[in-house]
Design a protein around this motif. Sequence first.
Motif, PDB file in Angstrom:
ATOM      1  N   VAL A  63       0.789  -1.231  -0.011  1.00  0.00           N
ATOM      2  CA  VAL A  63      -0.034  -0.128  -0.011  1.00  0.00           C
ATOM      3  C   VAL A  63       0.846   1.260  -0.044  1.00  0.00           C
ATOM      4  O   VAL A  63       1.981   1.228   0.815  1.00  0.00           O
ATOM      5  CB  VAL A  63      -0.739   0.041   1.297  1.00  0.00           C
ATOM      6  N   ARG A  64       0.578   2.093  -0.871  1.00  0.00           N
ATOM      7  CA  ARG A  64       1.336   3.423  -0.883  1.00  0.00           C
ATOM      8  C   ARG A  64       1.515   4.252   0.005  1.00  0.00           C
ATOM      9  O   ARG A  64      -0.006   4.084   1.013  1.00  0.00           O
ATOM     10  CB  ARG A  64       0.940   4.183  -2.212  1.00  0.00           C
ATOM     11  N   PRO A  65       2.216   5.139   0.546  1.00  0.00           N
ATOM     12  CA  PRO A  65       2.032   6.215   1.717  1.00  0.00           C
ATOM     13  C   PRO A  65       1.022   6.772   1.360  1.00  0.00           C
ATOM     14  O   PRO A  65       0.600   7.450   0.330  1.00  0.00           O
ATOM     15  CB  PRO A  65       3.188   7.086   1.569  1.00  0.00           C
ATOM     16  N   GLY A  66       0.058   6.981   2.517  1.00  0.00           N
ATOM     17  CA  GLY A  66      -1.303   7.923   2.334  1.00  0.00           C
ATOM     18  C   GLY A  66      -2.678   6.763   1.976  1.00  0.00           C
ATOM     19  O   GLY A  66      -3.657   7.177   2.063  1.00  0.00           O
ATOM     20  N   GLY A  67      -2.369   5.584   1.707  1.00  0.00           N
ATOM     21  CA  GLY A  67      -3.194   4.541   1.391  1.00  0.00           C
ATOM     22  C   GLY A  67      -3.823   4.006   2.718  1.00  0.00           C
ATOM     23  O   GLY A  67      -3.654   4.262   3.645  1.00  0.00           O
ATOM     24  N   LEU A  68      -5.021   3.464   2.324  1.00  0.00           N
ATOM     25  CA  LEU A  68      -5.877   2.775   3.331  1.00  0.00           C
ATOM     26  C   LEU A  68      -5.762   1.352   3.558  1.00  0.00           C
ATOM     27  O   LEU A  68      -5.547   0.436   2.518  1.00  0.00           O
ATOM     28  CB  LEU A  68      -7.553   2.997   2.946  1.00  0.00           C
TER      29      LEU A  68
END
Length: 248
Positions: free
Chosen positions: A127-132
């Motif tokens: 999951v990318r940074p800022g992802g949920l």
Amino acid sequence: MNPAEFRNIAVAEEGLWWYRGMREILFRELDRAKQGRTIETVLDAGCGTGALAEQVSQRYGWRTIGMDANATAMPWLRRRAVEAVQGDITRIPLPDGCCDALLSLDVLIHLAPGTESQAMREFGRVVRPGGLLVVRVAAFDWLRSRHSIFIEEKQRFTRTRLLRLAVDAGWRPLRCTYLNSLALPLAAFKFRVWEPLFDRTPRSGVGALPPWLNSALLGALRLEGAWLSRGLTLPAGQSLLLVAERPA
């Protein structure tokens, strides 16, 4: 999970109260959590038959990847309008930061105790940074049932333990609540009194119910959904839902 359960789920997941009510709660939580975020790619990690992954794709227009470790799930999954991947949540066969959000619903409970931390770190890797992240698990060891044994459930969680697991893996919890709370007294009687005395045989709990009972239990989950939609939480229940984000 016991491969025999996939067919039971495929038959029941459209109309059975638990699946319908939990879907509605999940969609309410996603509607809230996605606000102000760019979400294009979602991984359903441990997706089973892929029905929910397909519904998520249709509802939100996201590119959805359905992944399950069990080869039995693949024929079901490949019928869906999603990308199908066979893989283990402790070793996800996808590149770093490839997803904007990840769902893992009732999957961690099938891992051997001690390996859930690796899975949670893998979620953070893809999951990318800022992802949920949205995780749902079964709650409380004392609620284990003949169904738990049949599906080869290996562990359950408390809110404190699930939050600690997420934080230790680098996630920032946004929301963590119990679910399926109103039916908790009935479940406690069934699992701790009735089954030990009269029905110890491991068997699936997924099956048709009398319409009145199915409607009543669905109504209870919908009441919980209305409560949760106000930003409130439930103090105890048969399941736990965690919503978290990967810090930027």
